[in-house]
Design an enzyme around this catalytic site. Sequence first.
Site, PDB file in Angstrom:
ATOM      1  NE  ARG A  42      10.784 -31.024  15.358  1.00  0.00           N
ATOM      2  CZ  ARG A  42      12.013 -30.957  14.482  1.00  0.00           C
ATOM      3  NH1 ARG A  42      12.387 -31.939  13.680  1.00  0.00           N
ATOM      4  NH2 ARG A  42      12.722 -30.108  14.831  1.00  0.00           N
ATOM      5  CG  HIS A  43       8.937 -28.591  11.375  1.00  0.00           C
ATOM      6  ND1 HIS A  43       8.481 -28.240  12.495  1.00  0.00           N
ATOM      7  CD2 HIS A  43      10.330 -28.956  11.183  1.00  0.00           C
ATOM      8  CE1 HIS A  43       9.682 -28.011  13.140  1.00  0.00           C
ATOM      9  NE2 HIS A  43      10.715 -28.684  12.659  1.00  0.00           N
ATOM     10  CG  ASP A  79      -0.167   0.134   2.551  1.00  0.00           C
ATOM     11  OD1 ASP A  79       0.980   0.258   2.388  1.00  0.00           O
ATOM     12  OD2 ASP A  79      -1.143   0.392   3.492  1.00  0.00           O
ATOM     13  CG  HIS A 109      10.338 -25.150  12.095  1.00  0.00           C
ATOM     14  ND1 HIS A 109      10.739 -24.821  13.542  1.00  0.00           N
ATOM     15  CD2 HIS A 109      11.825 -25.451  11.520  1.00  0.00           C
ATOM     16  CE1 HIS A 109      11.832 -25.270  13.687  1.00  0.00           C
ATOM     17  NE2 HIS A 109      12.362 -25.858  12.866  1.00  0.00           N
ATOM     18  CB  CYS A 113       1.325  -2.407   4.941  1.00  0.00           C
ATOM     19  SG  CYS A 113       0.895  -3.137   6.202  1.00  0.00           S
ATOM     20  N   GLY A 114       2.885  -0.231   6.180  1.00  0.00           N
ATOM     21  CA  GLY A 114       3.459   0.775   7.082  1.00  0.00           C
ATOM     22  C   GLY A 114       4.109  -0.397   8.121  1.00  0.00           C
ATOM     23  CB  THR A 115       2.877  -2.246  10.969  1.00  0.00           C
ATOM     24  OG1 THR A 115       1.448  -2.603  10.373  1.00  0.00           O
ATOM     25  CG2 THR A 115       2.711  -0.966  11.373  1.00  0.00           C
ATOM     26  N   GLY A 136      -1.347  -5.241   8.715  1.00  0.00           N
ATOM     27  CA  GLY A 136      -2.762  -5.283   7.881  1.00  0.00           C
ATOM     28  C   GLY A 136      -2.573  -6.327   6.838  1.00  0.00           C
TER      29      GLY A 136
HETATM   30  C1  RB5 Z   1      -1.440   2.797   6.322  1.00  0.00           C
HETATM   31  O1  RB5 Z   1      -1.298   4.240   7.333  1.00  0.00           O
HETATM   32  C2  RB5 Z   1      -1.001   1.838   7.737  1.00  0.00           C
HETATM   33  O2  RB5 Z   1      -1.959   1.712   8.574  1.00  0.00           O
HETATM   34  C3  RB5 Z   1      -0.876   0.480   6.844  1.00  0.00           C
HETATM   35  O3  RB5 Z   1       0.278   0.702   5.895  1.00  0.00           O
HETATM   36  C4  RB5 Z   1      -0.525  -0.685   7.554  1.00  0.00           C
HETATM   37  O4  RB5 Z   1       0.648  -0.306   8.428  1.00  0.00           O
HETATM   38  C5  RB5 Z   1      -1.700  -1.399   8.158  1.00  0.00           C
HETATM   39  O5  RB5 Z   1      -1.381  -2.422   8.770  1.00  0.00           O
END
Ligand code: RB5
Length: 150
Positions: free
Chosen positions: A133-134, A8, A98, A65-67, A70
């Site tokens: 096992r995996h 994104d 694994h 994405c940012g983190t 999402g």
């Molecule tokens: C966008 O601002 C941010 O929420 C998205 O990139 C992401 O980090 C969501 O999990």
Amino acid sequence: MKIAIGSDHGGFNLKPVLIEYLEKRGIEYKDFGCYDAKSTDYNEYALAVSEAVAAGEYDLGILICGTGIGMSIVANKVKGIRCAHCHDVFSARMTKLHNNANVLAFGERVIGPGLMLDIVQAFIDTPFSGEERHAKRVAKIAAQEEKNFK
Ligand code: RB5
């Protein structure tokens, strides 16, 4: 090896670094968007990449994405997808060994380009261990999915 990638706006600046790396290695890829830095929803790119991987059109998917959170939540709601949210090389390697993860997600606001490339390299180059096992645990995930998606 064919890889589906997507981001994104939150992962848009890191994606060209990933693309340059894949091109340098001669790895076939498709960028499922986004294609500009306008604010958009991570959902559609995670879904497009995950559906393409689940359909067998691509071997692996990579989502930014940012983190990375999402993207990974959406990806893991697609049947057949085992998406690993990784910000370190050890996890990226272990999730292939694994969990036989087929999608990787991470956040541009969390890691820089150097670490991203090390993570991507570990993810791409590490095979599933295939150990009994995996394999049994991965099969259990698929069985659980069969129940959940009914
Ligand atoms: C966008 O601002 C941010 O929420 C998205 O990139 C992401 O980090 C969501 O999990």
